[in-house]
Design a protein around this motif. Sequence first.
Motif, PDB file in Angstrom:
ATOM      1  N   THR A   1      -9.355 -39.801  -5.100  1.00  0.00           N
ATOM      2  CA  THR A   1      -9.769 -40.266  -3.778  1.00  0.00           C
ATOM      3  C   THR A   1      -9.936 -39.087  -2.819  1.00  0.00           C
ATOM      4  O   THR A   1      -9.116 -38.166  -2.821  1.00  0.00           O
ATOM      5  CB  THR A   1      -8.717 -41.228  -3.205  1.00  0.00           C
ATOM      6  N   TYR A   2     -11.005 -39.107  -2.016  1.00  0.00           N
ATOM      7  CA  TYR A   2     -11.155 -38.137  -0.934  1.00  0.00           C
ATOM      8  C   TYR A   2     -10.783 -38.847   0.353  1.00  0.00           C
ATOM      9  O   TYR A   2     -11.383 -39.844   0.726  1.00  0.00           O
ATOM     10  CB  TYR A   2     -12.583 -37.598  -0.838  1.00  0.00           C
ATOM     11  N   GLN A   3      -9.793 -38.316   1.027  1.00  0.00           N
ATOM     12  CA  GLN A   3      -9.200 -38.990   2.181  1.00  0.00           C
ATOM     13  C   GLN A   3      -9.499 -38.206   3.462  1.00  0.00           C
ATOM     14  O   GLN A   3      -9.270 -37.002   3.524  1.00  0.00           O
ATOM     15  CB  GLN A   3      -7.686 -39.078   1.945  1.00  0.00           C
ATOM     16  N   ILE A   4     -10.035 -38.911   4.458  1.00  0.00           N
ATOM     17  CA  ILE A   4     -10.243 -38.333   5.784  1.00  0.00           C
ATOM     18  C   ILE A   4      -9.719 -39.322   6.817  1.00  0.00           C
ATOM     19  O   ILE A   4     -10.170 -40.469   6.865  1.00  0.00           O
ATOM     20  CB  ILE A   4     -11.729 -38.044   6.074  1.00  0.00           C
TER      21      ILE A   4
ATOM     22  N   GLY B   1      -7.923 -43.570   7.580  1.00  0.00           N
ATOM     23  CA  GLY B   1      -6.634 -43.730   8.241  1.00  0.00           C
ATOM     24  C   GLY B   1      -6.718 -43.409   9.715  1.00  0.00           C
ATOM     25  O   GLY B   1      -7.694 -42.821  10.199  1.00  0.00           O
ATOM     26  N   VAL B   2      -5.683 -43.819  10.434  1.00  0.00           N
ATOM     27  CA  VAL B   2      -5.557 -43.585  11.869  1.00  0.00           C
ATOM     28  C   VAL B   2      -4.171 -43.010  12.119  1.00  0.00           C
ATOM     29  O   VAL B   2      -3.202 -43.374  11.441  1.00  0.00           O
ATOM     30  CB  VAL B   2      -5.745 -44.901  12.651  1.00  0.00           C
ATOM     31  N   LEU B   3      -4.062 -42.107  13.086  1.00  0.00           N
ATOM     32  CA  LEU B   3      -2.762 -41.625  13.528  1.00  0.00           C
ATOM     33  C   LEU B   3      -2.333 -42.495  14.706  1.00  0.00           C
ATOM     34  O   LEU B   3      -2.769 -42.277  15.846  1.00  0.00           O
ATOM     35  CB  LEU B   3      -2.836 -40.154  13.943  1.00  0.00           C
TER      36      LEU B   3
ATOM     37  N   PHE C   1      -1.723 -45.475   7.647  1.00  0.00           N
ATOM     38  CA  PHE C   1      -1.418 -45.796   9.045  1.00  0.00           C
ATOM     39  C   PHE C   1      -0.213 -44.989   9.517  1.00  0.00           C
ATOM     40  O   PHE C   1       0.801 -45.543   9.952  1.00  0.00           O
ATOM     41  CB  PHE C   1      -1.157 -47.298   9.205  1.00  0.00           C
ATOM     42  N   PRO C   2      -0.302 -43.647   9.439  1.00  0.00           N
ATOM     43  CA  PRO C   2       0.802 -42.802   9.913  1.00  0.00           C
ATOM     44  C   PRO C   2       0.991 -42.936  11.426  1.00  0.00           C
ATOM     45  O   PRO C   2       0.044 -43.200  12.162  1.00  0.00           O
ATOM     46  CB  PRO C   2       0.344 -41.391   9.539  1.00  0.00           C
TER      47      PRO C   2
ATOM     48  N   VAL D   1      -6.807 -50.639  14.848  1.00  0.00           N
ATOM     49  CA  VAL D   1      -6.968 -51.527  13.689  1.00  0.00           C
ATOM     50  C   VAL D   1      -8.409 -52.019  13.615  1.00  0.00           C
ATOM     51  O   VAL D   1      -9.014 -52.078  12.533  1.00  0.00           O
ATOM     52  CB  VAL D   1      -5.980 -52.705  13.757  1.00  0.00           C
ATOM     53  N   MET D   2      -8.978 -52.350  14.752  1.00  0.00           N
ATOM     54  CA  MET D   2     -10.389 -52.776  14.783  1.00  0.00           C
ATOM     55  C   MET D   2     -11.295 -51.636  14.305  1.00  0.00           C
ATOM     56  O   MET D   2     -12.279 -51.862  13.597  1.00  0.00           O
ATOM     57  CB  MET D   2     -10.760 -53.202  16.193  1.00  0.00           C
TER      58      MET D   2
END
Length: 461
Positions: free
Chosen positions: A184-187, A230-232, A265-266, A242-243
Motif C-alpha cells: 500500500t502507498y499511504q498519503i 488518513g487525517v491528523l 485516523f491519528p 470524516v466527510m
Amino acid sequence: MSKDFIDDRKLQDLLVQANPTEEKIERIINKSLNKERLSLEETAILLQADRPEWIDRIFKGAQELKNKVYGDRIVLFAPLYVGNKCINNCEYCGFKASNTEVDRCTLSIKELQDEVKAMEKKGQKRSILVYGESPDYDADFIAKTVEAVYDTREDKGEIRRVNINAAPLDVEGYKKLKEVGIGTYQIFQETYHHKTYDKVHHSGPKKDFKWRVTGLDRAMEAGIDDVGIGVLFGLYDWKYEVMGLLEHTIHLEEKYNVGPHTISFPRLKEASNVSIDDKYIVNDEELKRIIAILRLAVPYTGLILTAREDAELRREAIKLGVSQIDAGTKIEINGYSEDEEEQDINREQFMIGDSRSLDDVIYELINDGYLPSFCTACYRLGRTGEHFMEFAIPGFIKRYCGPNALLTFKEYLEDYASERTRVVGEKLIQEKLAEIEDDKTRDNVKAKLEEIEDEKRDLYF
C-alpha cells in the motif's frame, strides 16, 4: 492533471443540513450492514447524531458490521522510519525543517538491514516504511530501500509486505515502486479543510494542497491499486474531516473503480518543538465515534489504529471496527536495533502511547477473543484493488483471511512466542479450527498447520 475534488462549502453545508432521527439512523445502519458504502448525506446524519442513545446504536451497528465483514481477525504490522530529513515546515510535526532540536538521520542500507533483522527476530512480517520529504528520498532511493527490506532474512524471519508512507510522487516515480513490489502507498492529507491546510503548512512542497490531495490519483494511474488515506485529527473540526475522508473515498471509487485499501485516523500528539492549539483536539469518546462512523460508512475499507494511542483506548476502540494495528512499535531512527526502553522525543516524530512488545499485544488480543494475523496472501496473489473487492463483497474475507491468519499465527507461535502466549495461542487455533464448518477447508487448514510444525513456512490459500 487531476482536479482538486474537495469542496469545503459542500461538506460544511451537508453537516449543517443533516437532521438525525431514530428512523433515519436505523435505515442508514441497515444499509451499511448490507455492506453498502454510505453517501455523504447519510454519513453527515451519523456525525450529527449526538444523543447518547443514537451514539450507542451507531457503536452497536459498527461492532456488528465489523464482525460480519472481518470476523475476529486483527492484522499486525510495524512502522520502520528510514529517514527524517524534511524540507517541509508543518507546525504540528517534530520533523519540520525549522526544528533544529531533532536528530536528523537517514539509515544506510546496512543500518536498514539491521533494523529489519531486529524486527524479524520479534516475529514481524509486515512493515510500513516511513520517510520525510527530502530530495534525498526520491523514488529511486525508496525503491532501493524496499528491495533491501525484502532481501533481508534473519533465521526464519522475513518481511513479506512492505507498505510506504512518503511524499506524493509523479506517475513515473510510482511506477518504479510498483516494479519493486510495494504494498500500500499511504498519503495522509492531514486536513481536508483548505484554509486550515494552508495555515498549518508554512512552507515546502507539502504546502501545495492540490499536489497532495491528487497524489493517490497518480499512484492509481501508475498501476498501484492499493492506497491508504488518513487525517491528523486535531487540526480542524473532526466531523468535517470524516466527510473529507469519505469524499476522497468516493472520488477514488468513481474515477478508478476502487476506494482506499485503508483509512487511518491519528490524533495530534506531543512532539519535539511543537506547540499544539487545543481548539480542535479530539477526545477519546469522539475518537471512538470517528471509528464507528467510518466503519459504517466504508464497510470494506481497512481501518488502522496506531500506537499513538494508549493500550486501553486501543482495546476499547478495536471493537468498533478497527482491522489493523501496529505492535512492538519503535519510531526512533535505529529504534529496533538499539531497543531502548525510554522514548527520546528528539529522535521521533511524536510520542507514542502504546510501547508494549509485539508478544504482549498478541497475548492481550488472544485473551480478548481476537485472532492475530500477519497474512499477506491477497497482496501476493494479486487480490488487490478491484480484485480485492471482488473477493471481499461476497464475504470471501472470512473464507480466505481466516485460514491464512491461522497459518501466519501458527508461524509466530512456533518461532517467536513466549510460553504464555504459545499456550493460549494453541488453544485459540484449536477453537478456530472447530469453527470451520466446511470439512474440506478444515482438513486443508489442519494439513498446512502440521506442515508448519514440520518447519515449512509461508503457506497460504
